[in-house]
Scaffold this motif. Structure first.
Motif, mmCIF file in Angstrom:
data_model
loop_
_atom_site.group_PDB
_atom_site.id
_atom_site.type_symbol
_atom_site.label_atom_id
_atom_site.label_comp_id
_atom_site.label_asym_id
_atom_site.label_seq_id
_atom_site.Cartn_x
_atom_site.Cartn_y
_atom_site.Cartn_z
ATOM 1 N N GLY A 32 0.786 -1.222 0.118
ATOM 2 C CA GLY A 32 -0.041 -0.098 -0.066
ATOM 3 C C GLY A 32 0.858 1.191 -0.057
ATOM 4 O O GLY A 32 0.650 2.235 -0.834
ATOM 5 N N ALA A 33 1.909 1.536 0.635
ATOM 6 C CA ALA A 33 2.805 2.546 0.960
ATOM 7 C C ALA A 33 3.681 2.787 -0.395
ATOM 8 O O ALA A 33 3.762 3.708 -0.963
ATOM 9 C CB ALA A 33 3.754 2.288 1.962
ATOM 10 N N LEU A 34 4.010 1.722 -0.930
ATOM 11 C CA LEU A 34 4.882 1.944 -2.115
ATOM 12 C C LEU A 34 3.914 2.188 -3.318
ATOM 13 O O LEU A 34 4.213 3.259 -4.061
ATOM 14 C CB LEU A 34 5.393 0.446 -2.280
ATOM 15 C CG LEU A 34 6.546 -0.065 -1.675
ATOM 16 C CD1 LEU A 34 7.077 -1.280 -2.089
ATOM 17 C CD2 LEU A 34 7.839 0.860 -1.509
ATOM 18 N N GLY A 35 2.738 1.685 -3.656
ATOM 19 C CA GLY A 35 1.735 2.019 -4.569
ATOM 20 C C GLY A 35 1.280 3.233 -4.467
ATOM 21 O O GLY A 35 1.065 4.127 -5.321
ATOM 22 N N ASN A 90 6.279 2.575 7.239
ATOM 23 C CA ASN A 90 5.814 3.525 7.566
ATOM 24 C C ASN A 90 6.886 4.845 7.026
ATOM 25 O O ASN A 90 6.613 5.597 6.572
ATOM 26 C CB ASN A 90 5.787 3.894 9.112
ATOM 27 C CG ASN A 90 7.190 3.615 9.781
ATOM 28 O OD1 ASN A 90 7.551 2.375 9.593
ATOM 29 N ND2 ASN A 90 7.559 4.491 10.711
ATOM 30 N N ASN A 91 8.173 4.330 6.687
ATOM 31 C CA ASN A 91 9.155 5.033 6.377
ATOM 32 C C ASN A 91 9.061 4.941 4.713
ATOM 33 O O ASN A 91 9.366 5.933 4.055
ATOM 34 C CB ASN A 91 10.433 4.656 6.657
ATOM 35 C CG ASN A 91 10.853 4.793 7.832
ATOM 36 O OD1 ASN A 91 10.291 5.811 8.634
ATOM 37 N ND2 ASN A 91 11.696 3.919 8.564
ATOM 38 N N MET A 92 8.521 3.975 4.193
ATOM 39 C CA MET A 92 8.072 3.846 2.624
ATOM 40 C C MET A 92 7.197 4.845 2.159
ATOM 41 O O MET A 92 7.293 5.530 1.075
ATOM 42 C CB MET A 92 7.618 2.487 2.342
ATOM 43 C CG MET A 92 8.774 1.529 2.698
ATOM 44 S SD MET A 92 8.560 -0.169 2.050
ATOM 45 C CE MET A 92 9.394 -1.209 3.237
ATOM 46 N N GLY A 93 6.339 5.276 3.124
ATOM 47 C CA GLY A 93 5.500 6.494 2.742
ATOM 48 C C GLY A 93 6.001 7.778 3.079
ATOM 49 O O GLY A 93 5.409 8.796 2.450
ATOM 50 N N PRO A 144 14.094 15.024 9.098
ATOM 51 C CA PRO A 144 14.938 16.290 8.961
ATOM 52 C C PRO A 144 16.512 16.215 8.571
ATOM 53 O O PRO A 144 16.947 17.113 8.191
ATOM 54 C CB PRO A 144 14.781 16.584 10.783
ATOM 55 C CG PRO A 144 13.666 15.972 10.822
ATOM 56 C CD PRO A 144 13.765 14.485 10.189
ATOM 57 N N ASP A 145 16.958 15.330 9.066
ATOM 58 C CA ASP A 145 18.530 15.002 8.819
ATOM 59 C C ASP A 145 18.746 14.545 7.279
ATOM 60 O O ASP A 145 19.944 14.483 7.004
ATOM 61 C CB ASP A 145 19.083 14.018 9.812
ATOM 62 C CG ASP A 145 19.114 14.629 11.207
ATOM 63 O OD1 ASP A 145 19.087 15.599 11.201
ATOM 64 O OD2 ASP A 145 19.275 13.572 11.933
ATOM 65 N N GLY A 146 17.824 14.284 6.561
ATOM 66 C CA GLY A 146 18.064 13.978 4.902
ATOM 67 C C GLY A 146 16.898 12.609 4.850
ATOM 68 O O GLY A 146 16.182 12.208 5.585
ATOM 69 N N ALA A 147 17.352 11.887 3.677
ATOM 70 C CA ALA A 147 16.398 10.846 3.235
ATOM 71 C C ALA A 147 17.110 9.561 3.774
ATOM 72 O O ALA A 147 17.972 9.338 3.869
ATOM 73 C CB ALA A 147 16.364 10.954 1.793
ATOM 74 N N THR A 148 16.061 8.617 4.057
ATOM 75 C CA THR A 148 16.450 7.195 4.377
ATOM 76 C C THR A 148 17.061 6.576 3.096
ATOM 77 O O THR A 148 16.757 6.776 2.089
ATOM 78 C CB THR A 148 14.790 6.431 4.630
ATOM 79 O OG1 THR A 148 14.252 7.112 5.526
ATOM 80 C CG2 THR A 148 15.252 5.027 4.985
ATOM 81 N N ALA A 149 18.188 5.791 3.664
ATOM 82 C CA ALA A 149 18.955 5.174 2.701
ATOM 83 C C ALA A 149 18.123 3.827 2.392
ATOM 84 O O ALA A 149 17.378 3.071 3.128
ATOM 85 C CB ALA A 149 20.392 4.592 3.354
ATOM 86 N N ARG A 174 8.879 3.107 15.506
ATOM 87 C CA ARG A 174 9.191 3.094 14.184
ATOM 88 C C ARG A 174 9.654 4.164 13.274
ATOM 89 O O ARG A 174 9.825 4.138 12.174
ATOM 90 C CB ARG A 174 7.608 2.377 13.472
ATOM 91 C CG ARG A 174 7.531 1.148 13.920
ATOM 92 C CD ARG A 174 6.002 0.876 13.443
ATOM 93 N NE ARG A 174 5.992 0.577 11.931
ATOM 94 C CZ ARG A 174 6.448 -0.689 11.319
ATOM 95 N NH1 ARG A 174 6.572 -1.503 12.090
ATOM 96 N NH2 ARG A 174 6.320 -0.575 10.228
ATOM 97 N N ASP A 175 9.832 5.444 14.065
ATOM 98 C CA ASP A 175 9.917 6.596 13.505
ATOM 99 C C ASP A 175 11.536 6.858 13.390
ATOM 100 O O ASP A 175 12.052 7.620 13.924
ATOM 101 C CB ASP A 175 9.332 7.773 14.236
ATOM 102 C CG ASP A 175 7.839 7.827 13.491
ATOM 103 O OD1 ASP A 175 7.791 7.628 12.180
ATOM 104 O OD2 ASP A 175 6.904 7.941 14.409
ATOM 105 N N PHE A 176 12.279 5.927 12.966
ATOM 106 C CA PHE A 176 13.859 6.091 12.735
ATOM 107 C C PHE A 176 14.200 5.417 11.391
ATOM 108 O O PHE A 176 13.364 4.463 11.004
ATOM 109 C CB PHE A 176 14.556 5.656 13.931
ATOM 110 C CG PHE A 176 14.521 3.958 14.139
ATOM 111 C CD1 PHE A 176 13.650 3.458 14.303
ATOM 112 C CD2 PHE A 176 15.710 3.227 13.298
ATOM 113 C CE1 PHE A 176 13.673 2.067 14.301
ATOM 114 C CE2 PHE A 176 15.753 1.963 13.456
ATOM 115 C CZ PHE A 176 14.753 1.197 13.861
#
Ligand SMILES: NC(=O)c1ccc[n+]([C@@H]2O[C@H](COP(=O)([O-])OP(=O)(O)OC[C@H]3O[C@@H](n4cnc5c(N)ncnc54)[C@H](OP(=O)(O)O)[C@@H]3O)[C@@H](O)[C@H]2O)c1
Length: 213
Positions: free
Chosen positions: A13-16, A136-139, A144-149, A204-206
């Motif tokens: 769902g998040a990716l789509g 949650n991070n896929m959505g 604030p420090d940048g984009a998830t790798a 989950r917020d990291f």
């Protein structure tokens, strides 16, 4: 690009939703396309102006130039069997072979879920990706420090270029982690994220970033 996503849960769902927002056409391959389970997800995508629908698994697989596996590991072989012939398609494997109680990994016979997926779909170009952070991070991959790798691996160069672009379209910072046999390390890396989120109570917020000098 036409993307067929097998599964429409947290990850699918998040990716789509993200890809539809970025202008891709998405079909979610689900077991009961008329059951209404995806109604809220499809309504949210429609509000964003995106093109998405729920279809059968074979229809989604046939639609996708890229097919994305987002079912529980125990269901992966079954879903791929239903998907049918994936010859020449890019197959993104997002699964994690975790024990149901999250006490560790169920290491598949072929060394990793990614390699096992490639053995089940030998004519597809498999890339392991979108397994190593929470849905949650896929959505929302931006922090604030940048984009998830988003680390990925695979044996086909053009398939990896496609995976790279699709990760960047969602807002990730994508990195090529090498050939498909690296998948076992990406699956262990995913387990580290889960073990920090739950047993270590970080929530989950990291997300992880990769820095280079
Ligand atoms: N959740 C995360 O944060 C996360 C992060 C990275 C990777 N992953 C991995 O991504 C995969 C999906 O996780 P998720 O959290 O998105 O799971 P989920 O929310 O439970 O969604 C799973 C999806 O797979 C479908 N499905 C289940 N069994 C199936 C079968 N036999 N054939 C076809 N479809 C089937 C479900 O359909 P129904 O609704 O009909 O059951 C649902 O659409 C897992 O392998 C997981 O390890 C998860």
């Amino acid at each position: 690009m036409q993307i067929g996503i097998l599964g429409a849960g947290n990850v699918g769902g998040a990716l789509g939703r993200g890809w539809a927002k970025a202008g891709h056409a998405v079909r979610f391959g689900v077991r009961d396309p008329d059951g209404g389970k995806e109604r809220e997800l499809l309504a949210a995508i429609a509000r964003d102006g995106g093109d998405a629908a729920a279809t059968s698994i074979p229809e989604a697989a046939a639609f996708g130039e890229v097919v994305v596996l987002t079912v529980p590991w125990e269901a992966a072989e079954d879903a791929l069997r239903h998907a049918g012939d994936l010859a020449g398609k890019v197959l993104l494997d997002c699964t994690n072979p975790f024990k149901p109680d999250l006490s560790g990994l169920i290491t598949p016979e072929k060394g990793s879920a990614g390699e096992q997926v490639a053995a089940w779909s030998p004519s597809a170009k498999v890339v392991k990706i979108f397994n190593s952070t929470g849905a949650n991070n896929m959505g929302a991959p931006e922090f604030p420090d940048g984009a998830t790798a988003m680390l990925y691996c695979g044996d086909d160069r053009t398939a990896k270029e496609t995976a790279h672009r699709l990760a960047a379209d969602l807002g990730f910072e994508p990195f090529d982690a090498g050939p498909l046999h690296q998948a076992r390390h990406l699956e262990s890396f995913a387990f580290l994220w889960v073990s920090l989120a739950y047993p270590q109570k970080m929530g989950r917020d990291f997300a992880f970033r990769l820095m280079r000098r």
